[in-house]
Structures are given as structure tokens and as C-alpha cells.
Design an enzyme around this catalytic site. Structure first.
Site, short mmCIF file in Angstrom:
data_model
loop_
_atom_site.label_atom_id
_atom_site.label_comp_id
_atom_site.label_asym_id
_atom_site.label_seq_id
_atom_site.Cartn_x
_atom_site.Cartn_y
_atom_site.Cartn_z
N GLU A 46 9.93 1.22 10.65
CA GLU A 46 10.92 2.25 10.29
C GLU A 46 10.23 3.59 10.46
O GLU A 46 9.41 3.98 9.63
CB GLU A 46 11.35 2.07 8.82
CG GLU A 46 12.03 0.76 8.52
CD GLU A 46 13.44 0.70 9.09
OE1 GLU A 46 13.91 1.67 9.69
OE2 GLU A 46 14.06 -0.36 8.94
N GLY A 106 7.06 4.96 8.07
CA GLY A 106 6.18 6.12 8.20
C GLY A 106 6.43 6.82 9.52
O GLY A 106 7.49 6.65 10.13
N SER A 107 5.46 7.58 9.95
CA SER A 107 5.64 8.40 11.15
C SER A 107 5.53 7.55 12.42
O SER A 107 4.87 6.50 12.43
CB SER A 107 4.59 9.50 11.16
OG SER A 107 3.31 8.93 11.17
N GLY A 130 2.93 4.54 13.45
CA GLY A 130 3.58 3.27 13.82
C GLY A 130 3.08 2.75 15.16
O GLY A 130 2.76 1.56 15.31
N LYS A 179 0.86 -1.19 0.00
CA LYS A 179 0.00 0.00 0.00
C LYS A 179 0.89 1.23 0.00
O LYS A 179 1.48 1.60 1.01
CB LYS A 179 -0.93 0.04 1.22
CG LYS A 179 -2.02 1.08 1.00
CD LYS A 179 -2.55 1.73 2.25
CE LYS A 179 -1.79 2.88 2.77
NZ LYS A 179 -1.70 4.07 1.91
P1 NAD Z 1 2.50 8.40 7.68
O1 NAD Z 1 2.86 7.66 8.92
O2 NAD Z 1 1.48 9.44 7.75
O3 NAD Z 1 2.03 7.38 6.54
C1 NAD Z 1 2.83 6.28 6.14
C2 NAD Z 1 1.92 5.24 5.49
O4 NAD Z 1 1.04 4.73 6.46
C3 NAD Z 1 1.06 5.78 4.36
O5 NAD Z 1 0.98 4.81 3.33
C4 NAD Z 1 -0.27 5.98 5.04
O6 NAD Z 1 -1.36 5.95 4.14
C5 NAD Z 1 -0.28 4.79 5.97
N1 NAD Z 1 -1.20 4.91 7.11
C6 NAD Z 1 -1.63 6.03 7.74
N2 NAD Z 1 -2.48 5.71 8.72
C7 NAD Z 1 -2.59 4.36 8.74
C8 NAD Z 1 -3.30 3.44 9.54
N3 NAD Z 1 -4.10 3.82 10.53
N4 NAD Z 1 -3.17 2.12 9.26
C9 NAD Z 1 -2.36 1.71 8.28
N5 NAD Z 1 -1.68 2.53 7.48
C10 NAD Z 1 -1.77 3.85 7.72
O7 NAD Z 1 3.90 8.95 7.14
P2 NAD Z 1 4.16 9.88 5.87
O8 NAD Z 1 3.64 11.24 6.21
O9 NAD Z 1 3.71 9.20 4.64
O10 NAD Z 1 5.76 9.89 5.84
C11 NAD Z 1 6.53 10.68 6.65
C12 NAD Z 1 7.01 9.94 7.88
O11 NAD Z 1 7.68 8.74 7.50
C13 NAD Z 1 8.03 10.72 8.67
O12 NAD Z 1 7.77 10.59 10.04
C14 NAD Z 1 9.35 10.05 8.34
O13 NAD Z 1 10.37 10.17 9.27
C15 NAD Z 1 8.92 8.64 8.18
N6 NAD Z 1 9.91 7.90 7.40
C16 NAD Z 1 10.71 6.99 8.03
C17 NAD Z 1 11.68 6.31 7.31
C18 NAD Z 1 12.57 5.30 7.99
O14 NAD Z 1 13.18 4.52 7.28
N7 NAD Z 1 12.68 5.26 9.29
C19 NAD Z 1 11.82 6.54 5.95
C20 NAD Z 1 10.98 7.47 5.33
C21 NAD Z 1 10.01 8.15 6.07
#
Ligand code: NAD
Length: 483
Positions: free
Chosen positions: A256, A234-235, A239, A181
Site C-alpha cells: 500500500e 508506506g512510501s 516499497g 513494526k
Molecule cells: P516510509 O516508507 O518512510 O516508512 C513506512 C514504514 O517502513 C516505517 O515503519 C519505516 O520504519 C519502514 N521502513 C523504512 N525503511 C525500511 C526498510 N528498508 N525496510 C523495512 N522497513 C522500512 O513511509 P512513512 O514516511 O512512514 O509514511 C508516509 C508514506 O506512506 C507516504 O508515501 C504515504 O502515501 C504512504 N501511505 C500509504 C498508504 C496506503 O494505504 N497506500 C497509507 C498511509 C500512508
């Protein structure tokens, strides 16, 4: 302009069971070009029925895929890497239009690295093997490495192709079926990757790509009892919620998450490369990098010189259309991220940090933010503590090693860290003392498919890439035979 970047017959639909298809309820949403704020294309948006279809296809495909001889599976996965390379220009342009990432960087970094993820895992999967364990003379004990079943990858929008490759390649290598996804704002390169998977003749059902909302299809993936594992990037906020919501089905999770990484310049560093490195560490990909060196610590003896030079270099960093070959700095990825970044800049000013460069929007079209440097930042300020995920650097001064380490480690995050010094002992002392999953010495933001990657503390757990990334997609069985 942006629509013209879509290649002819570009798949804007879900990828399920080896075919591109509309969502069952025919819903779509618009993918936006962040440089122009124009619609690129309507994209099919997955819901529960589509997830069920992807899971049924994966269940049907899994036994044959998992049992496929390793050499054959390796060849198919290697071919995905080749299909990515063949489409280098299309990938680079799509990522530029969809994610605001400069086309030249996409072509020289993201695309080759994504192809390499498939080739690396195609190679190392041949080494997946069990062990024999001497227990006693009457028993023969051996272990087997087996796939988990159906796994999911949920990815963010900052490196859409790379993140998709990082989830799919190791999962396939270990013999799993995968549902990806991608993040809502950036579905295009994940769909082109699906075309590569089709072209490489990965059997139908083994991979599905379901663009859609995190709160809908994302959440349904997290709660689904037939999905054995999720590799999430993601964030930290999302997470943590995912860990909680995945608990009833005991999914295996790789997390991550976010970062607020410290980058340190000691007075004995080769200053010009340190300043250049510190600038790249925060402004590469307009600060939308989880490992961004967003907290810069400078030793007091060189502090004023570093801040002055960094400020004047940063003021010269011009933005441009990511589709132009000359562009090195693009717009923020989406409207929400643009607002978040501008809000943090306002907070930095209000909290009394000294603005050295940037501090405002760039132009009046697109989500461009001027690369911003704040000096005289105090550890308690929001810009020093919270992940901004934008082009905002918070500079702090230090004079003693222990004081530095207390400040550098004084963060809830622990993803990465950098240090610039000519003193090899100091570099190793720092590398040992810092609480982070990656440390770069006299460099920043290096990655390789073979090197494990992941966070400490609130930056998550589990490791991707490298052999650990492959093992994370397997489970181990012990077999006891009475002789
Ligand atoms: P996000 O957490 O908002 O979303 C990430 C993904 O999760 C998206 O596909 C989103 O649609 C999905 N998502 C959101 N809510 C969900 C839920 N309730 N259940 C399942 N999936 C859900 O993050 P973002 O705004 O897309 O990306 C930015 C964040 O990602 C920043 O915090 C950044 O540090 C982090 N990030 C971490 C790494 C790493 O390797 N540690 C790499 C890149 C980005």
C-alpha cells in the site's frame, strides 16, 4: 504537558511473547510531540536479537493458534476490538500527542474503526472454507485455506493505530502469527494495542510489537527467511526497495504505497458541497493521508469561483493543540515531514504557481504548516506530480472530458480519485476511465472494514480489508483423493 498524557504504567517497551520487555541491547529512542517538539517518552528500540526472540515465540505459538477452532479464535479477536473500545480516550489522547492528530477525530474515527477491523475479521473468519471441485468420477478433489505462518506488518506514521489494526486483524483471523513494526515517530498506540491483545488473552507469541528503525529491524524483517509475508504501508520508494530485498526469500507482499490523487469538480456539481469536500479531501489529517485529494481539477466555467471560495475557506482553517477537543487541524507529524512540506511550498512558488492561501509556517512552535492552495498549476510542476504528504493543494483547470482524463491519469500513482457532478453518466464515465483503486462520487475518503482497498500503478498492489484482505493472509492447498 505531553508526558502527562501517558496513562499510568503505560507500556513503553517491546511486546514479545505476551510480555512487555526492554530491547536486548537496552537501546531506546525518544518519541516526540509534534505540537510542542517536546519528548513524550523514551521507547525501547528493537534490534536483531529482539526480532529473533519474537520469531521464536511465534514459531512456538503458531501450531496451536493455527489449529484453534474458528469459533474460539473469532471470540478472542472480537475481544481485542472490545478492549480497544474500552480504551477509546487513552488511544485518542496518545494519537493526538504522538502523531499530531486532533483528539476528537481520533475518538470518533480512528479508534472505532480500529475496533471494527478486529470485529469485522473476527466475523468473516468463520466463512474461511475450502471447495470441492468435480474433476472426474475416480477422483475427489477439495481445497483447504491455510495460514501463511509468521507474517509481518510494517506501518507508516500517519494513522498509527488504524494501520496497526489493519495489519494485525486479518493476519490473526487467517490463523497467522504477526510481528508488527510501527513507524519510528509514532509507536505509542501500537503499544497500547499490544496491551489490548494481552487483555483479550490472545496466546503469548501470536503477536509481537517491535518499535524500531526501518533501516534496522524493518530491513531485518524483510530479509528474514522465517517470515512468510509482509503487509506494508508506506512510501513507494521504500516499497520498491522492499520488493527487491524480499525477493530472495520469496515473501508474499501487499504493497500500500503513495498517492497523488485527482479530485474533479465539474461545473454542474453542487458547488458548495464540492468545495467543502475538496477542502476536506486535502486538509483532513493535515494532508498526511495517502489518498489525499492533492490534485484538484476544476471545469473552466466555475474555476474562478471555486478557487476564490476555496481560498477564503482555507484561510479560516485554524490550527491548534491536537489534545484540545476543539482542534480540527494539527501539526505535521514530525520534523522531517514539516521540512518536506515547506520545501514543496517553496518549489510551488518558485515554479510560478499562484498562491491562493497559506504558503508559510503557522506560528513558531511545533510543526504547523498553514493549509496551502496553489492555483494556475501546470502538470509538469513538482507540486502537481510528486507526493507531498502535507497540506498543499494544486489546482488545475480543464474544459473537455478527454483533456481532463489525460491530465487526471497523467500520474505515476493510482491510489484514489474523487468526482463531483450532478450528472450520473458523467460520474460513471469518470469512475470507469480513471486508473485508481478507489473512486468517490460526491464524497471523499470513505472507508469500511468490508471494502477492499489498494492501489493501481506505483501506488502498489494487493488489497487490504474486505474478504480480499483476509484471503491475502492465506494460502490454498488442493487435495486429490483417488476413489
Ligand atoms: P516510509 O516508507 O518512510 O516508512 C513506512 C514504514 O517502513 C516505517 O515503519 C519505516 O520504519 C519502514 N521502513 C523504512 N525503511 C525500511 C526498510 N528498508 N525496510 C523495512 N522497513 C522500512 O513511509 P512513512 O514516511 O512512514 O509514511 C508516509 C508514506 O506512506 C507516504 O508515501 C504515504 O502515501 C504512504 N501511505 C500509504 C498508504 C496506503 O494505504 N497506500 C497509507 C498511509 C500512508
Amino acid at each position: 504537558m505531553a508526558i502527562a498524557t501517558l496513562p499510568e504504567n503505560f507500556p513503553t517497551r517491546l511486546f514479545i511473547n505476551g510480555e512487555f520487555t526492554d530491547a536486548a541491547d537496552k537501546r531506546t529512542y525518544n518519541s516526540i510531540n509534534p505540537a510542542t517538539e517536546e519528548v513524550i517518552a523514551p521507547i525501547a528500540m528493537a534490534g536483531k536479537a529482539d526480532l529473533e526472540a519474537a520469531i521464536s515465540a511465534a514459531e512456538a505459538a503458531f501450531p496451536a493458534w493455527a489449529a484453534m477452532p474458528a469459533a474460539k479464535r473469532s471470540n478472542l479477536i472480537w475481544k481485542v476490538g472490545e478492549e480497544i473500545s474500552k480504551r477509546r480516550d487513552a488511544f485518542a489522547a496518545l494519537e493526538a500527542a504522538d502523531a499530531g492528530k486532533p483528539i476528537r477525530e481520533n475518538a470518533s474515527i480512528d479508534v472505532p474503526m480500529a475496533a471494527d477491523h478486529f470485529k469485522y475479521f473476527a466475523g468473516v473468519l468463520r466463512g474461511l472454507q475450502g471447495e470441492t471441485i468435480p474433476v472426474n468420477d475416480n477422483l475427489f478433489v477439495y481445497t483447504l485455506r491455510e495460514p501463511l505462518g509468521i507474517v509481518a506488518g510494517i506501518t507508516p506514521w500517519n494513522f498509527p493505530l488504524l494501520m496497526a489494526a489493519r495489519k494485525i486483524a486479518p493476519a490473526l483471523a487467517a490463523g497467522n502469527c504477526v510481528i508488527l513494526k510501527p513507524a519510528n515517530p509514532t509507536p505509542l498506540t501500537a503499544l497500547l494495542l499490544a496491551e489490548c491483545i494481552q487483555a483479550a488473552k490472545i496466546p503469548p507469541g501470536v503477536v509481537s510489537v517491535l518499535p524500531g528503525k526501518g533501516s534496522e529491524v524493518g530491513q531485518q524483517i524483510v530479509e528474514h527467511p522465517k517470515i512468510a509475508a509482509i503487509s506494508f504501508t508506506g512510501s513507494t520508494g521504500v516499497g520498491v526497495k522492499m520488493v527487491r530485498d524480499a525477493a530472495p526469500t520469496l515473501k508474499k507482499l501487499t504493497m500500500e504505497l503513495g498517492g497523488k490523487s485527482p479530485n474533479v469538480i465539474f461545473a454542474d456539481a453542487e458547488l458548495d458541497s464540492a468545495i467543502k469536500g475538496a477542502q476536506a479531501a486535502i486538509f483532513y489529517n493535515k494532508g498526511e493521508v495517502c489518498t489525499a485529494g492533492s490534485r484538484l481539477f476544476v471545469e473552466d466555467k466555475v474555476h474562478d469561483e471555486v478557487v476564490e471560495k476555496l481560498g477564503s475557506r482555507t484561510a479560516k482553517l485554524a490550527g491548534g493543540n491536537p489534545l484540545d477537543d476543539e482542534t480540527r487541524y494539527g501539526p505535521q507529524n514530525n520534523a522531517e515531514q514539516f521540512k518536506t512540506t515547506m520545501d514543496y511550498i517553496a518549489k510551488g512558488k518558485a515554479e510560478g504557481a499562484r498562491l491562493v492561501a497559506g504558503g508559510e509556517r503557522m506560528g513558531d512552535k511545533g510543526y504547523f504548516v498553514k493549509p496551502t492552495v496553489f492555483a494556475d498549476v501546470k502538470p509538469e510542476m513538482a507540486i502537481a506530480r510528486e507526493e507531498i504528504f502535507g497540506p498543499v493543494l494544486a489546482v488545475q483547470k480543464f474544459s473537455e472530458f478527454d483533456e481532463l482524463m489525460a491530465k487526471a491519469n497523467g500520474s505515476e500513482y493510482g491510489l484514489a480519485a474523487g468526482v463531483w457532478t450532478r450528472d450520473v453518466s458523467k460520474a460513471h464515465r469518470y469512475a470507469k476511465a480513471i486508473k485508481a483503486g478507489a473512486v468517490w462520487v460526491n464524497c471523499y475518503n470513505w472507508y469500511d472494514s468490508a471494502v477492499p482497498y489498494g492501489g493501481y500503478k506505483q501506488s502498489g498492489y494487493g488489497r487490504e480489508m474486505g474478504l480480499q484482505g483476509l484471503m491475502a493472509m492465506t494460502q490454498q492447498k488442493s487435495v486429490w483423493v483417488q476413489l
